[in-house]
Design a protein around this motif. Structure first.
Motif, PDB file in Angstrom:
ATOM      1  N   THR A   1     128.178 -12.129  81.432  1.00 28.71           N
ATOM      2  CA  THR A   1     128.012 -11.314  82.629  1.00 28.71           C
ATOM      3  C   THR A   1     129.240 -11.470  83.532  1.00 28.71           C
ATOM      4  O   THR A   1     130.021 -12.420  83.376  1.00 28.71           O
ATOM      5  N   PRO A   2     129.445 -10.562  84.490  1.00 29.90           N
ATOM      6  CA  PRO A   2     130.577 -10.698  85.420  1.00 29.90           C
ATOM      7  C   PRO A   2     130.586 -12.032  86.158  1.00 29.90           C
ATOM      8  O   PRO A   2     131.651 -12.617  86.391  1.00 29.90           O
ATOM      9  N   LYS A   3     129.412 -12.542  86.520  1.00 28.13           N
ATOM     10  CA  LYS A   3     129.354 -13.826  87.210  1.00 28.13           C
ATOM     11  C   LYS A   3     129.822 -14.949  86.308  1.00 28.13           C
ATOM     12  O   LYS A   3     130.566 -15.846  86.751  1.00 28.13           O
ATOM     13  N   LYS A   4     129.427 -14.924  85.039  1.00 29.80           N
ATOM     14  CA  LYS A   4     129.861 -15.960  84.094  1.00 29.80           C
ATOM     15  C   LYS A   4     131.374 -15.877  83.879  1.00 29.80           C
ATOM     16  O   LYS A   4     132.062 -16.910  83.828  1.00 29.80           O
ATOM     17  N   ARG A   5     131.898 -14.655  83.776  1.00 32.51           N
ATOM     18  CA  ARG A   5     133.349 -14.497  83.598  1.00 32.51           C
ATOM     19  C   ARG A   5     134.112 -15.045  84.796  1.00 32.51           C
ATOM     20  O   ARG A   5     135.144 -15.697  84.644  1.00 32.51           O
ATOM     21  N   GLN A   6     133.602 -14.776  85.999  1.00 33.05           N
ATOM     22  CA  GLN A   6     134.264 -15.287  87.201  1.00 33.05           C
ATOM     23  C   GLN A   6     134.224 -16.800  87.240  1.00 33.05           C
ATOM     24  O   GLN A   6     135.207 -17.454  87.634  1.00 33.05           O
ATOM     25  N   LYS A   7     133.116 -17.392  86.840  1.00 34.63           N
ATOM     26  CA  LYS A   7     132.977 -18.851  86.824  1.00 34.63           C
ATOM     27  C   LYS A   7     133.947 -19.470  85.814  1.00 34.63           C
ATOM     28  O   LYS A   7     134.601 -20.473  86.102  1.00 34.63           O
ATOM     29  N   VAL A   8     134.049 -18.849  84.643  1.00 32.60           N
ATOM     30  CA  VAL A   8     134.956 -19.352  83.613  1.00 32.60           C
ATOM     31  C   VAL A   8     136.403 -19.269  84.072  1.00 32.60           C
ATOM     32  O   VAL A   8     137.195 -20.192  83.875  1.00 32.60           O
ATOM     33  N   ARG A   9     136.767 -18.159  84.738  1.00 33.38           N
ATOM     34  CA  ARG A   9     138.133 -18.007  85.242  1.00 33.38           C
ATOM     35  C   ARG A   9     138.442 -19.046  86.313  1.00 33.38           C
ATOM     36  O   ARG A   9     139.541 -19.580  86.377  1.00 33.38           O
ATOM     37  N   SER A  10     137.458 -19.322  87.179  1.00 38.42           N
ATOM     38  CA  SER A  10     137.677 -20.317  88.230  1.00 38.42           C
ATOM     39  C   SER A  10     137.888 -21.710  87.653  1.00 38.42           C
ATOM     40  O   SER A  10     138.509 -22.568  88.289  1.00 38.42           O
ATOM     41  N   GLU A  11     137.379 -21.942  86.452  1.00 40.72           N
ATOM     42  CA  GLU A  11     137.570 -23.235  85.779  1.00 40.72           C
ATOM     43  C   GLU A  11     138.879 -23.280  84.990  1.00 40.72           C
ATOM     44  O   GLU A  11     139.185 -24.292  84.358  1.00 40.72           O
TER      45      GLU A  11
END
Length: 362
Positions: free
Chosen positions: A21-31
Motif C-alpha cells: 500500500t502507499p503507506k507501506k511504501r512510504q514507511k519503507v522509503r523512510s527506512e
C-alpha cells in the motif's frame, strides 16, 4: 473411505501476495529501503565520463600540457635553490588539475544524480546509519550471506567478470598488432592510435555495462516489489489503523445518530404543527414571521420515529394535521433545518392558517 482435509484460512491470510500500500511504501522509503541498480548508475557514470572526455578532451590536454611546460620552465630557472619553491609548484598543480577536471566532474555528477533520482526519487533517510545490534548478530550475518540475493549477486559478478574478460580478450586479440605498430610511429600518431583503441574498448565495456545495468534494474525492481508485499491480514490491520476499527466506527456513527435524534426530538415541542400521512411519516414545522423568510422543518421521521414525534406533539399540545401528499413531499424533499421550498408554500400556508385559526378559537 472419505478423508476430510482441514484448511487453516489464517495461514493463507498471512501469505504476502498483495502489492504494498502507499503507506507501506512510504514507511519503507523512510527506512532507506529503495530499489536501485548500482550497475546502471556505474554505466551512466562511465558513459558520461567518456562523452565528456570526447568533447572536453582537447581543452583538458591543453591545460595539462600548459602546466607541464610551466613546470619545466619553473624548474629550469634555478628556483629549486630558493626557499618555499615547493609551495609555488603545489599551487600551480592544484589550479591546473582543478581547472582541467572540474567541468568533467560536474558533468559526471549531474548524470549520476539524474539517474539516481530517476530510480529512487527524492528520499533522505538516516535510518541505515542508526545503530542496530542485529547487524552484529553472526547468525543474521550468515543468513544474509547464504540468502538468495547473495547468490544472485555472486552470479552477477561472475557473469560481468566473464563478459568483460571476453570483450577485453577479443579486443586485444584483434587490436594488439595495431597497438604494437603504433610504437613505430611518432609520439603524436602513436598516441592517437592508442587513444582510438582504448576509446573503442571503453565504449564497448560501457555499453555492455549499461545493458546489464538495465536488466539488473528490472530485476531489482521485481525483487523489491516482492520483498514489500503484504498479506491480506496486514492490509486489514493497516486499514484499521488509518480508518479506525469498523466496529468502533459503527458504534460512533450509532452514537452520533442517537445524539442527532435527541436534538431533533427536543425541538418538536417548539414546532407549530406536525404533518402526518397519518401513521408512517411525521414532519414537524416551525415558523417565526420576524426571524424566518419561510417555514422550516425542525424534525421528521418514519416508523417508530414518526410515532415518537406524534407522542411528543400530543404531550405538548402541538397540532397534528394529516396530509399524505404534503407529508411525503416534505419528508423526501426537505432536510432538517432547511426551509420549505416554494413549490410547497401553498400547502404549508393552508395548514398554518388552519393551525392559527384553531389557536384563536382556543
Amino acid at each position: 473411505m472419505i478423508r476430510r482435509v482441514v484448511f487453516d484460512l489464517q495461514f493463507f491470510a498471512q501469505e504476502r501476495t498483495e502489492p504494498a500500500t502507499p503507506k507501506k511504501r512510504q514507511k519503507v522509503r523512510s527506512e532507506g529501503k529503495i530499489c536501485k541498480s548500482r550497475d546502471l548508475t556505474a554505466a551512466v557514470e562511465i558513459l558520461a565520463g567518456l562523452f565528456g572526455l570526447l568533447f572536453l578532451g582537447p581543452s583538458i590536454i591543453s591545460g595539462l600540457l600548459g602546466y607541464l611546460r610551466g613546470t619545466i620552465a619553473f624548474l629550469g630557472e634555478g628556483t629549486l635553490l630558493r626557499a618555499g619553491w615547493f609551495y609555488g609548484l603545489e599551487d600551480a598543480a592544484i589550479r591546473a588539475y582543478f581547472d582541467a577536471w572540474l567541468v568533467l566532474g560536474l558533468i559526471i555528477a549531474t548524470f549520476v544524480l539524474a539517474v539516481t533520482i530517476r530510480q529512487v526519487g527524492w528520499v533522505v533517510s538516516f535510518e541505515p546509519f542508526s545503530f542496530n545490534l542485529d547487524r552484529l548478530n553472526p547468525i543474521s550475518g550468515m543468513k544474509k550471506i547464504l540468502s538468495m540475493r547473495s547468490v544472485v549477486e555472486l552470479l552477477k559478478g561472475i557473469l560481468k567478470a566473464s563478459l568483460f574478460g571476453l570483450v577485453i580478450w577479443i579486443a586485444l586479440k584483434n587490436k594488439l598488432p595495431t597497438a604494437i605498430r603504433a610504437m613505430q610511429f611518432s609520439m603524436e600518431q602513436g598516441a592517437l592510435q592508442l587513444w582510438d583503441l582504448l576509446w573503442n574498448l571503453a565504449m564497448q565495456l560501457a555499453v555492455m555495462l549499461l545493458i546489464m545495468g538495465a536488466i539488473d534494474y528490472l530485476y531489482q525492481k521485481w525483487d523489491f516489489e516482492k520483498s514489500i508485499r503484504m498479506s491480506k491480514q496486514e492490509i486489514k490491520e493497516e486499514y484499521k489503523q488509518m480508518e479506525g476499527d469498523p466496529q468502533i466506527k459503527s458504534k460512533i456513527r450509532q452514537k452520533q445518530r442517537e445524539l442527532a435524534k435527541k436534538r431533533m426530538m427536543s425541538s418538536v415541542p417548539k414546532a407549530d404543527v406536525v404533518i402526518t400521512n397519518p401513521t408512517t411519516l411525521a414532519v414537524a414545522l416551525i415558523y417565526d414571521r420576524e426571524a424566518m423568510s419561510a417555514p422550516q422543518v425542525t424534525a421528521k421521521g418514519k416508523g417508530l420515529i414518526a410515532r415518537k414525534i406524534r407522542e411528543i406533539a400530543e404531550k405538548h399540545g402541538i397540532p397534528i394535521i394529516e396530509n399524505r401528499p404534503l407529508a411525503r413531499a416534505l419528508f423526501e424533499g426537505v432536510e432538517i433545518g432547511d426551509e420549505v421550498p416554494e413549490n410547497l408554500y401553498r400547502g404549508v400556508a393552508e395548514i398554518l392558517a388552519m393551525v392559527y385559526r384553531l389557536k384563536k378559537k382556543n
